[in-house]
Design a protein around this motif. Structure first.
Motif, PDB file in Angstrom:
ATOM      1  N   ASN A   1      48.616  34.482  52.454  1.00 58.92           N
ATOM      2  CA  ASN A   1      49.810  34.684  51.630  1.00 58.92           C
ATOM      3  C   ASN A   1      49.803  33.835  50.379  1.00 58.92           C
ATOM      4  OD1 ASN A   1      50.963  36.711  53.054  1.00 58.92           O
ATOM      5  ND2 ASN A   1      51.939  35.320  54.508  1.00 58.92           N
ATOM      6  N   ARG A   2      49.167  32.654  50.445  1.00 62.24           N
ATOM      7  CA  ARG A   2      49.186  31.813  49.248  1.00 62.24           C
ATOM      8  C   ARG A   2      48.293  32.444  48.171  1.00 62.24           C
ATOM      9  NH1 ARG A   2      45.314  29.334  52.411  1.00 62.24           N
ATOM     10  NH2 ARG A   2      43.361  29.014  51.302  1.00 62.24           N
ATOM     11  N   MET A   3      48.583  32.093  46.903  1.00 63.97           N
ATOM     12  CA  MET A   3      47.824  32.699  45.804  1.00 63.97           C
ATOM     13  C   MET A   3      46.585  31.863  45.515  1.00 63.97           C
ATOM     14  SD  MET A   3      47.517  35.229  43.880  1.00 63.97           S
ATOM     15  CE  MET A   3      49.089  36.049  44.146  1.00 63.97           C
ATOM     16  N   ASP A   4      45.418  32.361  45.920  1.00 63.14           N
ATOM     17  CA  ASP A   4      44.159  31.689  45.638  1.00 63.14           C
ATOM     18  C   ASP A   4      43.659  32.124  44.262  1.00 63.14           C
ATOM     19  OD1 ASP A   4      43.846  30.278  48.070  1.00 63.14           O
ATOM     20  OD2 ASP A   4      43.247  32.141  49.065  1.00 63.14           O
TER      21      ASP A   4
ATOM     22  N   ASN B   1      41.096  40.624  45.864  1.00 63.51           N
ATOM     23  CA  ASN B   1      42.036  40.060  44.904  1.00 63.51           C
ATOM     24  C   ASN B   1      43.402  40.703  45.148  1.00 63.51           C
ATOM     25  OD1 ASN B   1      42.446  42.430  42.931  1.00 63.51           O
ATOM     26  ND2 ASN B   1      40.236  42.357  43.270  1.00 63.51           N
ATOM     27  N   PRO B   2      44.466  40.090  44.645  1.00 65.87           N
ATOM     28  CA  PRO B   2      45.807  40.588  44.998  1.00 65.87           C
ATOM     29  C   PRO B   2      46.095  42.002  44.506  1.00 65.87           C
ATOM     30  CG  PRO B   2      45.944  38.562  43.686  1.00 65.87           C
ATOM     31  CD  PRO B   2      44.498  38.848  43.874  1.00 65.87           C
TER      32      PRO B   2
END
Ligand code: NAD
Length: 360
Positions: A6-9, A193-194
């Motif tokens: 969930n965190r944005m890497d 990627n998101p």
């Protein structure tokens, strides 16, 4: 970096150029699309199934813009067929390719575009998703190899939902699961990627809803539109990130053992997901969420089984005596995969797939 958390890497994303027309009856607009590309002489490709139906209609729509029709496309894009059609293409001074059909027809168009750099307008009639990728798989001497090049990416995709009404429910189902496989592998890809991951969830959800609806009513317009939309986004996922174990296995089984493409994806996918689940729990969790299920591998197996698709390699023509050779080929020059690709484990995976075991 862990994938699918969930965190944005940190990530990298390269969007692909694409013009997409989506709707009902859009075949009528192909002439305008040709004009927008500045083209006047289309070499039209299709397969034998569409020769007297949709492909003939396309020739009618194109009128003088359609200079020749070849309905020679066959599964797995054999290079000898491509070379034969390339001779016909060279003889008619075409300035673009227009392809109407499934992944086999689009594969042939891509193979010709690779050799000639001609622009392509494609009208997909299955859910394979090839139209949205810069990927071409070609088979030469029984070996299927894949290349990635912007030369093969179609310039324009014309989605006409009406072209899919005649796709039999059994083919719709396996073709749709083939599309789901692209989205699944994009969720745990090394370069996930998101942007791609949210498309992937959307595509899996659309197909997960649409495929059972099409099985019970092949004329359900909304389900047909949902499935075709899902096919596009799943194809777009495959177009922007790398493939892993599932696609490698399918390329080996299709290219070297002649198994049918979409059916092979359908049988292998639950087992590839079960194999990768311990190494990519967040990504596989997103697959389950998109399907409204607790466990992705089992949900994918049930989607196939409950709607009448094949669930074993045995059913689709694999012979048990070839499993050892297939396992060896699958571990040779493997694609990147979240879990190490080990021969004994792959041999066990193939055994489960051969026998049609529901992943435990
Ligand atoms: P296909 O194009 O061979 O079509 C399967 C069958 O369905 C054929 O007999 C065809 O005539 C029939 N058919 C197609 N559309 C129909 C319709 N609307 N109504 C009735 N019958 C219809 O198979 P496919 O699964 O679409 O594509 C498989 C090929 O595509 C393989 O060669 C595979 O490697 C390639 N592919 C490539 C990519 C990529 O990104 N490069 C992605 C997916 C698939």
């Amino acid at each position: 970096m862990s994938v699918g958390e969930n965190r944005m890497d940190a990530f990298q994303y390269t969007g692909l150029p694409a013009r997409v027309l989506f709707g009902f009856g859009t075949i009528a607009k192909v002439g305008d699309e040709l004009a927008s590309l500045g083209c006047r002489r289309a070499f039209v490709l299709s397969d034998p199934h569409h020769a007297t139906g949709a492909a003939a209609r396309l020739m009618q729509v194109l009128g003088a813009l359609g200079v020749a029709l070849s309905t020679d496309a066959v599964m797995h894009t054999p290079t000898d067929v491509t070379e034969r059609v390339a001779e016909k293409l060279a003889a008619c001074n075409a300035d673009c390719l227009v392809a109407l059909g499934g992944g086999s027809t689009i594969g042939l168009a891509k193979a010709l575009a690779l050799r000639t750099d001609l622009p392509q307008i494609v009208l997909p009639t299955t859910y394979a998703g090839s139209e949205a990728t810069p990927v071409l798989g070609e088979t030469r001497d029984g070996q299927k190899t894949t290349i990635r090049s912007l030369k093969v990416l179609p310039e324009v995709i014309v989605y006409d939902v009406e072209l899919t009404y005649g796709l039999p429910p059994a083919i719709s189902l396996v073709s749709g699961i083939n599309a789901i496989a692209h989205a699944v592998e994009s969720l745990y890809a090394q370069d996930a990627n998101p942007v791609t991951s949210s498309l992937a969830e959307q595509g899996i959800a659309a197909l997960g809803r649409a495929l059972p609806a099409i099985t019970s009513d092949p004329a359900d317009r909304n389900a047909r539109a949902d499935a075709l939309f899902g096919a596009w986004v799943c194809g777009a996922c495959l177009g922007t990130v790398g493939m892993s174990l599932h696609h490698k296995l399918c390329h080996v089984l299709g290219g070297s053992f002649g198994l049918p493409h979409a059916e092979t994806h359908t049988v292998i996918l639950p087992h590839a997901v079960a194999y990768n689940a311990p190494a990519a729990p967040a990504a596989i969790g997103r697959v389950a969420r998109a399907l409204g299920a607790d466990r992705a591998a089992q949900a994918l197996f049930d989607l196939a089984a409950m709607n009448g698709a094949p669930t074993s390699l045995r059913e689709i023509g694999m012979s048990q005596s070839d499993l050892d050779e297939a396992a060896t080929a699958a571990v040779g020059s493997p694609y990147w995969n979240p879990r190490p690709v080990e021969r004994d484990a792959i041999r066990a995976l193939l055994d489960d797939a051969y026998n049609g075991h529901r992943p435990s």
